[in-house]
Scaffold this active site. Structure first.
Site, mmCIF file in Angstrom:
data_model
loop_
_atom_site.group_PDB
_atom_site.id
_atom_site.type_symbol
_atom_site.label_atom_id
_atom_site.label_comp_id
_atom_site.label_asym_id
_atom_site.label_seq_id
_atom_site.Cartn_x
_atom_site.Cartn_y
_atom_site.Cartn_z
ATOM 1 N N ARG A 12 59.268 -36.933 -33.027
ATOM 2 C CA ARG A 12 60.549 -36.429 -32.521
ATOM 3 C C ARG A 12 61.225 -37.405 -31.553
ATOM 4 O O ARG A 12 62.400 -37.237 -31.215
ATOM 5 C CB ARG A 12 60.357 -35.062 -31.852
ATOM 6 N N TYR A 37 69.005 -72.719 -6.585
ATOM 7 C CA TYR A 37 67.843 -72.409 -7.407
ATOM 8 C C TYR A 37 66.651 -73.185 -6.847
ATOM 9 O O TYR A 37 66.693 -74.412 -6.742
ATOM 10 C CB TYR A 37 68.053 -72.807 -8.881
HETATM 11 CA CA CA Z 1 52.773 -31.434 -28.945
#
Ligand code: CA
Ligand code: UD1
Length: 463
Positions: A17, A365
Site C-alpha cells: 500500500r 570553500y
Molecule cells: Ca499490517
C-alpha cells in the site's frame, strides 16, 4: 523484572500500500527509517538481543539495520506465525522471553514494550491490545465473562458480532520461549487468507492450559502502524509532537513546534533554542545555550554550548563551543570547528579543522585543510584541493591572515603568522611571518580612461 528478552522485529512483508520501490520499513519518520525506530524502541526497552525477520528486498532492509541487530531471512512468507517460526534456529539455545514487534510501528513507547514483557513473566503469552474508534482491518480480541482473552479473530474471518468489537490486536506480543516453537508448529492455515496466523497462539496456549494475558494501551495512538503514505505523514506528526514536548519539558525553547523536526535518537540540552524550519537528526547532540535555526538541518553532528547556527546544513561534523555558523553555511562530513570559530555566509567546509577563534566569514570553500588558531580567511578565499584526480591537503598555522580571494593551491603549507596579499594564488609554501604575494603587479596608465571616453563620444557624433 530481569528476564532475558529477545526482540523479534517482523519486517519481511512487501508493504504494497506504500506503492513504493523501497521496502516499507526503509521509509523514514523524523528522518529515521522505520526499522531503526523499531530497533531503537526494542533497545530502549532493554532487549538483550534484537533479531529482524527480513524477506522482501531483504538486502536493502538488512543494510539499514543498526549495528548489533541480527537478521534472519524468511523465504516462506505465509503469515505472521511462519515469520516467528523462521527464527527457531537462531534462537535454539535461548531462554527467557520473545518480544514480537513489527518493523512499521514507530509510535510504540519503550516503556510499553517493557510493561508487556513484565506482564508476561511466568506466563506463556501476553498480547498488547488497544480499544479504538475504528477497528476495521484489525484482529479483534475475544474475552470470556471473566474478561480473560479466549481468541483473536481476524477481520477477514469475523462474523458481524465480532466485527462490532472495538478492542483490537496491535500485533505486538511477548512469549515465553519455553515451548514457543512447539506451539507454533501446531498452528494451521485453515482461514480466509490461507495464512499461518500468529494470533492463533491464544487458542493453542489455552488448549494446553498455558496462561495468556493482555496489556491494553492507555494511549491507542501507540498502536498505529504505517501502511500508507498518509499514515507515514500522521506518524511523523505524532512522533514530532511527542519528541518536541519531551524537549520543551526538559527546558528547550521551541517557539514553533510544528516546524521543528528532531529525531528520537538526538540529545538536546536545556536552555537551547530551536527556531522554525529546523531538522535535527541522526544521533546529533546539541549542548546547552546553543541557538539552532531558523531553516537549519543538522545530521550526525555535535554542537557545543553557546554556538549559534543559522540557516545552514551541518553533516557529520563537530562544532565546538561558542561558534557561529551561517547564514547559509554548509559543513560537510569531517568538519571540526574548534571553540570560538566562525563560519559565515555562503561558506562550505569539508573534512577540515578550523582552529580556535579562527574565522572564515564570507564566500569561501575550505576542503582537506587544517587551520590553526586565530586565522582570518579573507572573503572569497578558497582551497584548491582537487587536481582532477586526487585531493591534497592545506596546512595553515596559527595567526595567519589570508587576504581576500586568496587561492591556496594544495598541497601547500603556511607557517604561523604568515600573510597573503589579496587576490594571491599561493602555489608554494609560505614561511612563518612572511608576506606572500602571488598576483600580477598593477600598472596605472595615466589619462587612459578619459581618452577612451572621449574617443567613444566623438564616434557617436560622427554617425
Ligand atoms: Ca499490517
Ligand atoms: C496482523 C494481525 C492482526 C493485527 C494486525 C495489527 C495476524 C494474523 N494478524 O494483521 O490481528 O490486528 O497485525 O497490525 O498476525 N510479516 C512477515 N512475514 C510474514 C507475514 C507478515 O514478516 O510472512 C510481517 C509484515 O511485514 C508486517 C507484519 O508481519 O509487518 C504484519 O503482517 P500482516 O500480514 O500485515 O498482518 P495484518 O494483516 O496486518
Amino acid at each position: 523484572m530481569n528476564d532475558r528478552v529477545i526482540a523479534l522485529i517482523l519486517a519481511a512483508g512487501a508493504g504494497t500500500r506504500m506503492k513504493s520501490e523501497k521496502p516499507k520499513v526503509i521509509h523514514e519518520v523524523l528522518g529515521t527509517p522505520l526499522i531503526q525506530l523499531a530497533a531503537g524502541a526494542a533497545a530502549s526497552a532493554g532487549a538483550d538481543r534484537i533479531v529482524a525477520i527480513v524477506g522482501h528486498k531483504s538486502d536493502i532492509v538488512t543494510a539499514a539495520l543498526p549495528a548489533g541487530v541480527e537478521s534472519v531471512y524468511q523465504s516462506d512468507r505465509t503469515g505472521t506465525a511462519k515469520a516467528v517460526a523462521t527464527a527457531h534456529q537462531a534462537l535454539a539455545d535461548e531462554t527467557g522471553y520473545l518480544l514480537v514487534m513489527y518493523g512499521d510501528m514507530p509510535l510504540l513507547r519503550p516503556e510499553t514494550l517493557r510493561q508487556l514483557c513484565d506482564v508476561c513473566h511466568g506466563k506463556a503469552m501476553a498480547v498488547l491490545t488497544a480499544t479504538v474508534e475504528n477497528p476495521s482491518g484489525y484482529g479483534r480480541i475475544l474475552r470470556d465473562h471473566d474478561g480473560a482473552i479466549i481468541d483473536i479473530v481476524e477481520d477477514k474471518d469475523a462474523a458481524s458480532e465480532v466485527l462490532a468489537i472495538h478492542e483490537i490486536n496491535t500485533g505486538i506480543y511477548c512469549f515465553a520461549l519455553d515451548g514457543l516453537f512447539d506451539r507454533l508448529g501446531r498452528i494451521g492455515n485453515d482461514n480466509a487468507q490461507k495464512e499461518y496466523y500468529l494470533t492463533d497462539m491464544v487458542k493453542v496456549c489455552r488448549a494446553e492450559g498455558a496462561e495468556v494475558t493482555t496489556l491494553q494501551l492507555t494511549d491507542p495512538a501507540e498502536g498505529g502502524g504505517v501502511n500508507s503514505r498518509a499514515q507515514l505523514a500522521e506518524a511523523n506528526a505524532v512522533l514530532q509532537r511527542r519528541v518536541n514536548e519531551r524537549w520543551m519539558n526538559e527546558g528547550v525553547t521551541i517557539v514553533a513546534p510544528d516546524l521543528v523536526w528532531i529525531s528520537p535518537d538526538c540529545e538536546i540540552a536545556p536552555d537551547t533554542e530551536i527556531l522554525p524550519m529546523t531538522t535535527i537528526a541522526a544521533k546529533s547532540h546539541i549542548a546547552s545555550g546553543a541557538v539552532i535555526g531558523p531553516s537549519t538541518r543538522i545530521y550526525g553532528s555535535t554542537v557545543g554550548a553557546g554556538s549559534v547556527i543559522e540557516e545552514s546544513v551541518v553533516r557529520d561534523s563537530t562544532v565546538g563551543e561558542n561558534c557561529t555558523v551561517g547564514p547559509r553555511a554548509y559543513l560537510r562530513p569531517g568538519t571540526v570547528l574548534c571553540d570560538g570559530a566562525k563560519v559565515g555566509t555562503s561558506v562550505e567546509i569539508k573534512k577540515s579543522v578550523i582552529g580556535p577563534g579562527s574565522k572564515v566569514p564570507h564566500l569561501s570553500y575550505i576542503g582537506d585543510a587544517e587551520l590553526g588558531g586565530r586565522v582570518n580567511v579573507g572573503a572569497g578565499s578558497i582551497t584548491c584541493n582537487y587536481d582532477g584526480a586526487a585531493k591534497h591537503a592545506t596546512v595553515i598555522g596559527d595567526d595567519v591572515f589570508l587576504g581576500s580571494n586568496t587561492m591556496l593551491v594544495a598541497p601547500v603549507t603556511l607557517g604561523d603568522g604568515a600573510v597573503t596579499g589579496a587576490g594571491s594564488t599561493i602555489t608554494d609554501d609560505v614561511p612563518a611571518d612572511a608576506l606572500a604575494l602571488g598576483r600580477a603587479l598593477q600598472v596605472n596608465k595615466e589619462g587612459w580612461a578619459k581618452r577612451k571616453r572621449k574617443a567613444h563620444q566623438e564616434g557617436i557624433k560622427n554617425e
